[in-house]
Motif scaffolding. Structure first.
Motif, short mmCIF file in Angstrom:
data_model
loop_
_atom_site.label_atom_id
_atom_site.label_comp_id
_atom_site.label_asym_id
_atom_site.label_seq_id
_atom_site.Cartn_x
_atom_site.Cartn_y
_atom_site.Cartn_z
N CYS A 102 3.49 5.57 1.55
CA CYS A 102 2.08 5.27 1.28
C CYS A 102 1.85 3.80 1.56
N ARG A 103 0.75 3.53 2.18
CA ARG A 103 0.36 2.15 2.46
C ARG A 103 -1.00 1.93 1.81
N PHE A 104 -0.93 1.53 0.54
CA PHE A 104 -2.14 1.37 -0.25
C PHE A 104 -2.90 0.10 0.08
N GLY A 105 -2.22 -0.85 0.70
CA GLY A 105 -2.83 -2.15 0.93
C GLY A 105 -2.72 -3.01 -0.30
N ASP A 106 -3.16 -4.23 -0.18
CA ASP A 106 -3.07 -5.19 -1.28
C ASP A 106 -4.28 -5.00 -2.20
N ILE A 107 -4.28 -3.89 -2.94
CA ILE A 107 -5.40 -3.53 -3.81
C ILE A 107 -5.19 -3.99 -5.25
N GLY A 108 -4.11 -4.73 -5.48
CA GLY A 108 -3.78 -5.20 -6.82
C GLY A 108 -2.63 -4.41 -7.40
N ARG A 109 -1.80 -5.10 -8.15
CA ARG A 109 -0.59 -4.52 -8.70
C ARG A 109 -0.86 -3.25 -9.52
N THR A 110 -1.80 -3.34 -10.43
CA THR A 110 -2.09 -2.18 -11.29
C THR A 110 -2.58 -1.00 -10.47
N GLN A 111 -3.48 -1.25 -9.52
CA GLN A 111 -4.02 -0.16 -8.72
C GLN A 111 -2.96 0.47 -7.82
N ILE A 112 -2.05 -0.34 -7.30
CA ILE A 112 -0.95 0.20 -6.49
C ILE A 112 -0.08 1.11 -7.35
N ARG A 113 0.23 0.67 -8.54
CA ARG A 113 1.10 1.46 -9.41
C ARG A 113 0.40 2.75 -9.85
N LEU A 114 -0.87 2.70 -10.16
CA LEU A 114 -1.60 3.92 -10.54
C LEU A 114 -1.73 4.89 -9.36
N ALA A 115 -2.00 4.36 -8.18
CA ALA A 115 -2.08 5.21 -6.98
C ALA A 115 -0.72 5.86 -6.71
N THR A 116 0.35 5.13 -6.97
CA THR A 116 1.70 5.66 -6.78
C THR A 116 1.95 6.83 -7.73
N LEU A 117 1.48 6.74 -8.95
CA LEU A 117 1.65 7.85 -9.90
C LEU A 117 0.97 9.11 -9.37
N ALA A 118 -0.23 8.97 -8.85
CA ALA A 118 -0.94 10.13 -8.31
C ALA A 118 -0.16 10.76 -7.16
N GLU A 119 0.37 9.93 -6.28
CA GLU A 119 1.16 10.45 -5.15
C GLU A 119 2.45 11.10 -5.63
N ALA A 120 3.08 10.54 -6.64
CA ALA A 120 4.32 11.10 -7.17
C ALA A 120 4.09 12.49 -7.74
N LEU A 121 3.00 12.66 -8.48
CA LEU A 121 2.68 13.98 -9.03
C LEU A 121 2.43 14.99 -7.92
N SER A 122 1.69 14.58 -6.92
CA SER A 122 1.40 15.44 -5.78
C SER A 122 2.68 15.83 -5.03
N LEU A 123 3.55 14.86 -4.81
CA LEU A 123 4.80 15.13 -4.09
C LEU A 123 5.70 16.06 -4.89
N ALA A 124 5.75 15.87 -6.21
CA ALA A 124 6.57 16.73 -7.06
C ALA A 124 6.10 18.18 -6.97
N ARG A 125 4.80 18.36 -7.03
CA ARG A 125 4.27 19.74 -6.93
C ARG A 125 4.54 20.32 -5.55
N GLY A 126 4.47 19.47 -4.52
CA GLY A 126 4.79 19.93 -3.17
C GLY A 126 6.23 20.36 -3.03
N ALA A 127 7.14 19.62 -3.64
CA ALA A 127 8.57 19.96 -3.57
C ALA A 127 8.85 21.29 -4.26
N MET A 128 8.08 21.61 -5.29
CA MET A 128 8.28 22.87 -6.00
C MET A 128 7.80 24.06 -5.19
N SER A 129 6.94 23.83 -4.21
CA SER A 129 6.40 24.95 -3.44
C SER A 129 7.07 25.13 -2.09
N VAL A 130 8.06 24.29 -1.78
CA VAL A 130 8.76 24.43 -0.49
C VAL A 130 9.82 25.49 -0.59
#
Length: 164
Positions: free
Chosen positions: A136-164
């Motif tokens: 993911c390339r979130f850009g320099d949107i601020g530390r907190t926003q990068i970390r929160l965006a990362t959480l959303a992607e992690a949840l999505s990726l985890a659910r994706g791994a369960m469906s493969v």
């Protein structure tokens, strides 16, 4: 503590894990335990959440998850290969079915032209299955926003791994 949409998505992941009788572990660097914090914010998460590895330093990645120090030295901690090794290492180090890893540059410092602030690699490894990796390339949107965006992607990726 967490935005409503993240709590909703975390709850959905935990429900999926419960329905399938699966356990999860996390291996986190730039999120510093926020993913585990998000999962355990949900009541009843102890039924499926096994443990979290906070491996902020390169030494911790090697010692706790078995990530090859040469790999980190050669490619850097923020790389697809290290994210994969972190997830697979967590899977090997814990009695779980799914492991999710995160490594990135949350800023405001630490970025380079090749690896800018906002670059995050995530991986989700299923026991007996595939390991999915996402950058993911979130850009320099601020530390907190990068970390929160990362959480959303992690949840999505985890659910994706369960469906493969």
């Amino acid at each position: 503590m967490f935005p409503t949409e993240l709590l909703r998505d975390a709850g959905a992941l935990l429900d999926d894990l419960k329905q399938r009788g699966l356990k999860i572990a996390t291996a986190e660097s730039c999120t510093g335990g926020l993913l585990m914090g998000l999962l355990t914010e949900i009541a009843g998460s102890s039924a499926v959440v096994e443990r979290g590895f906070i491996t902020y330093s390169n030494q911790a990645k090697s010692q706790m998850l078995g990530v090859d120090a040469g790999l980190i030295e050669r490619l850097g901690a923020v790389s697809e290969e290290v994210a994969r090794a972190m997830a697979e290492g967590a899977l090997g180090a814990a009695p779980v079915d799914l492991a999710v890893s995160v490594t990135g540059i949350a800023g405001p410092d630490g970025g380079t032209p090749q690896k800018p602030v906002g670059l995050v690699y995530l991986a989700a490894a299923m026991r007996g299955g595939a390991t999915l990796v996402r950058d993911c390339r979130f850009g320099d949107i601020g530390r907190t926003q990068i970390r929160l965006a990362t959480l959303a992607e992690a949840l999505s990726l985890a659910r994706g791994a369960m469906s493969v």
